[in-house]
Design a protein around this motif. Sequence first.
Motif, PDB file in Angstrom:
ATOM      1  N   LEU A 108      75.726 -10.931  74.115  1.00  0.00           N
ATOM      2  CA  LEU A 108      74.934 -12.176  74.135  1.00  0.00           C
ATOM      3  C   LEU A 108      75.068 -12.956  72.839  1.00  0.00           C
ATOM      4  O   LEU A 108      74.984 -14.186  72.829  1.00  0.00           O
ATOM      5  N   GLN A 109      75.247 -12.219  71.748  1.00  0.00           N
ATOM      6  CA  GLN A 109      75.311 -12.882  70.439  1.00  0.00           C
ATOM      7  C   GLN A 109      76.721 -13.323  70.046  1.00  0.00           C
ATOM      8  O   GLN A 109      76.918 -13.897  68.977  1.00  0.00           O
ATOM      9  N   ALA A 110      77.694 -13.053  70.910  1.00  0.00           N
ATOM     10  CA  ALA A 110      79.087 -13.353  70.546  1.00  0.00           C
ATOM     11  C   ALA A 110      79.306 -14.851  70.370  1.00  0.00           C
ATOM     12  O   ALA A 110      78.781 -15.655  71.140  1.00  0.00           O
ATOM     13  N   SER A 111      80.092 -15.204  69.338  1.00  0.00           N
ATOM     14  CA  SER A 111      80.512 -16.601  69.280  1.00  0.00           C
ATOM     15  C   SER A 111      81.825 -16.701  70.045  1.00  0.00           C
ATOM     16  O   SER A 111      82.699 -15.836  69.919  1.00  0.00           O
ATOM     17  N   VAL A 112      81.946 -17.738  70.845  1.00  0.00           N
ATOM     18  CA  VAL A 112      83.091 -17.827  71.754  1.00  0.00           C
ATOM     19  C   VAL A 112      83.781 -19.180  71.665  1.00  0.00           C
ATOM     20  O   VAL A 112      83.224 -20.147  71.147  1.00  0.00           O
ATOM     21  N   GLY A 113      85.002 -19.201  72.174  1.00  0.00           N
ATOM     22  CA  GLY A 113      85.773 -20.439  72.274  1.00  0.00           C
ATOM     23  C   GLY A 113      86.753 -20.266  73.424  1.00  0.00           C
ATOM     24  O   GLY A 113      86.611 -19.329  74.202  1.00  0.00           O
ATOM     25  N   ASP A 114      87.753 -21.111  73.487  1.00  0.00           N
ATOM     26  CA  ASP A 114      88.706 -21.016  74.598  1.00  0.00           C
ATOM     27  C   ASP A 114      89.885 -20.134  74.172  1.00  0.00           C
ATOM     28  O   ASP A 114      90.730 -20.559  73.383  1.00  0.00           O
ATOM     29  N   ASP A 115      89.934 -18.938  74.721  1.00  0.00           N
ATOM     30  CA  ASP A 115      90.960 -17.985  74.284  1.00  0.00           C
ATOM     31  C   ASP A 115      92.367 -18.373  74.741  1.00  0.00           C
ATOM     32  O   ASP A 115      93.350 -17.920  74.165  1.00  0.00           O
ATOM     33  N   VAL A 116      92.477 -19.210  75.772  1.00  0.00           N
ATOM     34  CA  VAL A 116      93.819 -19.646  76.182  1.00  0.00           C
ATOM     35  C   VAL A 116      94.448 -20.491  75.062  1.00  0.00           C
ATOM     36  O   VAL A 116      95.666 -20.501  74.881  1.00  0.00           O
ATOM     37  N   PHE A 117      93.589 -21.174  74.296  1.00  0.00           N
ATOM     38  CA  PHE A 117      94.074 -21.891  73.108  1.00  0.00           C
ATOM     39  C   PHE A 117      93.982 -21.032  71.846  1.00  0.00           C
ATOM     40  O   PHE A 117      94.104 -21.543  70.737  1.00  0.00           O
ATOM     41  N   LYS A 118      93.695 -19.706  72.049  1.00  0.00           N
ATOM     42  CA  LYS A 118      93.573 -18.751  70.938  1.00  0.00           C
ATOM     43  C   LYS A 118      92.399 -19.124  70.022  1.00  0.00           C
ATOM     44  O   LYS A 118      92.440 -18.887  68.817  1.00  0.00           O
ATOM     45  N   GLU A 119      91.392 -19.763  70.597  1.00  0.00           N
ATOM     46  CA  GLU A 119      90.278 -20.241  69.783  1.00  0.00           C
ATOM     47  C   GLU A 119      88.969 -19.531  70.070  1.00  0.00           C
ATOM     48  O   GLU A 119      87.887 -20.115  69.896  1.00  0.00           O
ATOM     49  N   ASP A 120      89.077 -18.291  70.539  1.00  0.00           N
ATOM     50  CA  ASP A 120      87.844 -17.531  70.732  1.00  0.00           C
ATOM     51  C   ASP A 120      87.710 -16.539  69.572  1.00  0.00           C
ATOM     52  O   ASP A 120      88.477 -15.575  69.484  1.00  0.00           O
ATOM     53  N   PRO A 121      86.745 -16.770  68.657  1.00  0.00           N
ATOM     54  CA  PRO A 121      86.670 -15.923  67.469  1.00  0.00           C
ATOM     55  C   PRO A 121      86.434 -14.442  67.802  1.00  0.00           C
ATOM     56  O   PRO A 121      86.988 -13.569  67.128  1.00  0.00           O
ATOM     57  N   SER A 122      85.653 -14.179  68.836  1.00  0.00           N
ATOM     58  CA  SER A 122      85.358 -12.770  69.151  1.00  0.00           C
ATOM     59  C   SER A 122      86.590 -12.043  69.693  1.00  0.00           C
ATOM     60  O   SER A 122      86.802 -10.865  69.405  1.00  0.00           O
ATOM     61  N   VAL A 123      87.407 -12.748  70.457  1.00  0.00           N
ATOM     62  CA  VAL A 123      88.657 -12.134  70.936  1.00  0.00           C
ATOM     63  C   VAL A 123      89.595 -11.911  69.745  1.00  0.00           C
ATOM     64  O   VAL A 123      90.202 -10.843  69.610  1.00  0.00           O
TER      65      VAL A 123
END
Length: 343
Positions: A22-37
């Motif tokens: 729930l606390q994860a910061s996220v972004g669009d991983d297809v653009f490699k912009e998900d900080p948690s990934v």
Amino acid sequence: MEVNLISDTVTKPSKGMLRAMLQASVGDDVFKEDPSVNILEQEVLDLFGMEAALFFPSGTMANQTAIKLHTQPGDQLICDHYAHVYNYEGGGVSFNSGVSCRLIQGDQGRISASQVESVINPPDFYHSPKTSLVCLENTTNKGGGAVYDFNEIKAIRKICDKNDLALHLDGARLWNALEVTPEDTKDYGRIFDTISLCLSKGLGCPVGSVLVGSKKHIHAAVRIRKILGGGMRQAGYLAAAGSFALRYQREDLNDDHRKARELEDVLKKSNYVNKVEPVSTNIIIFSLKVDKDEMIFIGKLKEKNILLISLGKGKLRMVTHRDYSQEQHNYVLTTLIKMNDYV
Ligand SMILES: *Cc1c(COP(=O)(O)O)cnc(C)c1O
């Protein structure tokens, strides 16, 4: 109380894990912009001392991607006849990569260097498929959670080098192997070209696998993952579960292993059991005496709210996991002992 020993994939996220998600910061991983990934991938590549890592929705997709990386259509890979890539990935080896499997009858799903060497097709003999890849599995699934002797893996690496073959590890349950052997993650990172790792088995995540390898391989893997439909957007909610599991839930695997050994002990002493495969980690495979019907046995345990599965050919399987509590374990041990009187 229902006790589910069908697989270590039946677990639900722990409270701490849910909080981390729930606390994860996220972004669009297809653009490699998900900080948690990105954090999870960095953690795993550091752990293995490899150049790069990639998050996947499933272990199957991670394995299939690795196979695609290391082969060309028409090639052949070498694996044990129990291998997950051969038995349980829907024929993806041929569907996705157009390759065939040369099967080896190993020991509980483990193959030896000499067995590998004996089935490599001569590279200049164009009548037979070109051997290009060896896939190992550690621990083995259908082989009953067996663990490789690391010296055998080293010997297999030598054969691969000599014959210009890639070496992939299906490490869906490598975390379990690491708890019971002296080697660490970096030892594995040095030996294999690619390693797939599941977060959704013993580690208790709802979803997720990671593939580690060289920069070149992982760069190519991003495209293959996209082709297979595995590019995910705000995947950080899932990756955060993985980071949490790696930090706080790895050691709990030892508890699963202890419970599996205790189940092994009780089964070995039971009058209805024919054979229990040696238990090394969290999987128990056993067979019943010839006069016992396995489906009736499964049904009787189901009446007692204990679930397990048949692997066919008279084999039964139980898998311990983090949601199998000590209270449930005590109940299962007692029930298995009572079964001596009425099976
Ligand atoms: C579970 C498993 C996988 C991957 O399975 P998914 O269900 O696709 O995550 C791969 N190899 C082995 C040995 C497994 O047990």
